[in-house]
Scaffold this motif. Structure first.
Motif, mmCIF file in Angstrom:
data_model
loop_
_atom_site.group_PDB
_atom_site.id
_atom_site.type_symbol
_atom_site.label_atom_id
_atom_site.label_comp_id
_atom_site.label_asym_id
_atom_site.label_seq_id
_atom_site.Cartn_x
_atom_site.Cartn_y
_atom_site.Cartn_z
ATOM 1 N N LEU A 104 0.797 -1.214 0.000
ATOM 2 C CA LEU A 104 0.000 0.000 0.000
ATOM 3 C C LEU A 104 0.832 1.268 0.000
ATOM 4 O O LEU A 104 0.350 2.331 -0.353
ATOM 5 C CB LEU A 104 -0.935 0.010 1.220
ATOM 6 C CG LEU A 104 -1.798 -1.238 1.379
ATOM 7 C CD1 LEU A 104 -2.628 -1.143 2.651
ATOM 8 C CD2 LEU A 104 -2.685 -1.427 0.175
ATOM 9 N N GLY A 105 2.091 1.177 0.425
ATOM 10 C CA GLY A 105 2.916 2.368 0.497
ATOM 11 C C GLY A 105 3.507 2.749 -0.844
ATOM 12 O O GLY A 105 4.242 3.713 -0.953
ATOM 13 N N SER A 106 3.196 1.978 -1.849
ATOM 14 C CA SER A 106 3.684 2.275 -3.208
ATOM 15 C C SER A 106 2.689 3.153 -3.934
ATOM 16 O O SER A 106 2.481 4.284 -3.572
ATOM 17 C CB SER A 106 3.910 0.956 -3.943
ATOM 18 O OG SER A 106 4.562 1.166 -5.179
ATOM 19 N N TYR A 107 1.976 2.635 -4.969
ATOM 20 C CA TYR A 107 1.116 3.485 -5.790
ATOM 21 C C TYR A 107 -0.326 3.002 -5.898
ATOM 22 O O TYR A 107 -1.070 3.476 -6.742
ATOM 23 C CB TYR A 107 1.712 3.580 -7.202
ATOM 24 C CG TYR A 107 3.173 3.939 -7.220
ATOM 25 C CD1 TYR A 107 3.600 5.224 -6.913
ATOM 26 C CD2 TYR A 107 4.139 2.990 -7.522
ATOM 27 C CE1 TYR A 107 4.944 5.557 -6.901
ATOM 28 C CE2 TYR A 107 5.495 3.309 -7.517
ATOM 29 C CZ TYR A 107 5.886 4.593 -7.207
ATOM 30 O OH TYR A 107 7.208 4.928 -7.193
ATOM 31 N N ARG B 94 11.291 12.131 -2.999
ATOM 32 C CA ARG B 94 11.240 11.095 -1.970
ATOM 33 C C ARG B 94 10.091 10.134 -2.235
ATOM 34 O O ARG B 94 9.191 10.408 -3.033
ATOM 35 C CB ARG B 94 11.074 11.698 -0.571
ATOM 36 C CG ARG B 94 9.870 12.601 -0.394
ATOM 37 C CD ARG B 94 9.418 12.692 1.057
ATOM 38 N NE ARG B 94 8.749 11.475 1.490
ATOM 39 C CZ ARG B 94 8.098 11.371 2.655
ATOM 40 N NH1 ARG B 94 8.064 12.394 3.488
ATOM 41 N NH2 ARG B 94 7.490 10.240 2.985
ATOM 42 N N CYS B 95 10.142 8.975 -1.578
ATOM 43 C CA CYS B 95 9.099 7.963 -1.731
ATOM 44 C C CYS B 95 7.841 8.362 -0.961
ATOM 45 O O CYS B 95 7.903 9.123 0.006
ATOM 46 C CB CYS B 95 9.588 6.604 -1.226
ATOM 47 S SG CYS B 95 10.926 5.894 -2.202
ATOM 48 N N ASN B 96 6.710 7.810 -1.378
ATOM 49 C CA ASN B 96 5.454 8.140 -0.720
ATOM 50 C C ASN B 96 5.431 7.692 0.735
ATOM 51 O O ASN B 96 4.836 8.349 1.584
ATOM 52 C CB ASN B 96 4.279 7.511 -1.470
ATOM 53 C CG ASN B 96 2.940 7.902 -0.884
ATOM 54 O OD1 ASN B 96 2.728 9.052 -0.537
ATOM 55 N ND2 ASN B 96 2.031 6.953 -0.782
ATOM 56 N N THR B 97 6.083 6.573 1.022
ATOM 57 C CA THR B 97 6.118 6.056 2.393
ATOM 58 C C THR B 97 7.558 5.866 2.849
ATOM 59 O O THR B 97 8.338 5.207 2.176
ATOM 60 C CB THR B 97 5.383 4.705 2.487
ATOM 61 O OG1 THR B 97 4.042 4.856 2.047
ATOM 62 C CG2 THR B 97 5.388 4.197 3.924
ATOM 63 N N ASP B 98 7.881 6.449 3.995
ATOM 64 C CA ASP B 98 9.221 6.297 4.568
ATOM 65 C C ASP B 98 9.082 6.184 6.079
ATOM 66 O O ASP B 98 8.929 7.189 6.791
ATOM 67 C CB ASP B 98 10.097 7.499 4.208
ATOM 68 C CG ASP B 98 11.559 7.301 4.614
ATOM 69 O OD1 ASP B 98 11.834 6.361 5.394
ATOM 70 O OD2 ASP B 98 12.415 8.083 4.167
ATOM 71 N N THR B 99 9.121 4.944 6.584
ATOM 72 C CA THR B 99 8.904 4.699 8.012
ATOM 73 C C THR B 99 10.080 5.136 8.883
ATOM 74 O O THR B 99 9.979 5.110 10.110
ATOM 75 C CB THR B 99 8.631 3.202 8.255
ATOM 76 O OG1 THR B 99 9.713 2.423 7.731
ATOM 77 C CG2 THR B 99 7.339 2.777 7.571
#
Length: 279
Positions: free
Chosen positions: A109-112, A143-148
């Motif tokens: 889900l953290g992709s597209y 940057r990426c959409n999700t970065d924990t």
């Protein structure tokens, strides 16, 4: 293994039945537009995710295997690793690596993926528009959409971009490494287009022809009615929203079901399907 690839394992159906306890409902971890996904454990202790494709698929065994060969060597941090498949009779099953809860959610889900696809398995043109919008914002922000690894409030790029937009400071999300020659107004226009593409209400998202026109400057970027992006934060969020969607749909069906003739029932079903497809 089978001829054509050293990376794909050919599983037999009995092996996957054993691994998933005969596809027990307790092992079901999700369901999309192409079929349910089960958690399984192989005899060597390896945990797997088993995706059982719909039996309605007309794809033949040869075409199915050729498609697998094409994607088997693809590796990326945002893609779940494909272990292999099962092709027996009309059965088409994919076997992936299994990732625990939040890891699986961030990978898938953290992709597209558009939330409506992740939750209900709906594949529409507006879902593609959503994916394009995420990619556009990633390019401009760098940057990426999700970065924990970032603080909680900054982990989801769409959420952070929306906050800056509401504050009137959209330029703060632009990639600082783009240099002094950067056209700030143009970059902000691209970000606004990205936000239009990722709106929570699918019908408000523009079509791709309109997106291209806005990016080229041939059409104005109308943001008067822009709404907050739709985002799924983690696996728990996905589970809760999926249950809520199922509950709402069931309530709606029950409210219409007393009493209906078979003809009325068919008409109601067709109407609901048509409404879903218009998204």
């Amino acid at each position: 293994m089978f001829t054509g690839s050293e990376n794909i394992i050919r599983y037999n159906y009995k092996e996957l039945v054993r691994a998933t306890s005969n596809f027990d409902k307790a092992n079901k971890i999700g369901e999309g537009g192409y079929g349910p996904v089960y958690k399984g454990t192989l005899r060597d202790g390896t945990d797997i995710a088993v995706k059982v494709l719909s039996l309605h698929s007309r794809q033949g065994a040869k075409e199915f295997l050729n498609e697998l060969l094409a994607i088997s060597d693809v590796t990326h941090e945002n893609l779940v690793k494909l272990y292999g498949c099962c092709v027996e009779g009309n059965r088409r099953i994919l076997v992936y690596s299994y990732l625990e809860n939040n890891s699986l959610a961030h990978t898938l889900l953290g992709s597209y993926l558009a939330p409506e696809y992740a939750i209900r398995g709906q594949v529409t043109r507006k879902a593609d528009v959503y994916s394009y919008g995420v990619l556009l914002i990633e390019i401009v922000s760098g940057r990426c959409n999700t970065d924990t690894k970032l603080p909680y409030d900054d982990q989801i790029l769409l959420e952070k971009t929306w906050r800056y937009y509401e504050e009137g400071n959209l330029e703060k999300i632009i990639d600082s490494s783009l240099g002094d020659d950067l056209d700030i107004d143009e970059a902000c226009r691209f970000l606004k287009v990205g936000l239009l593409c990722t709106q929570d209400v699918t019908k408000r998202r523009p079509g791709m022809s309109a997106v291209v026109a806005m990016l080229k400057g041939e059409a104005d970027v109308v943001t008067d009615t822009i709404s907050k992006p739709d985002v799924i934060r983690d696996f728990r969020d996905l589970t809760l929203r999926s249950r809520a969607t199922s509950s709402t749909l069931l309530t709606s069906i029950m409210a219409r079901s007393s009493p209906l003739s078979s003809e009325e029932t068919t008409r109601t079903s067709i109407t609901f399907t048509a409404i879903s497809e218009r998204d």
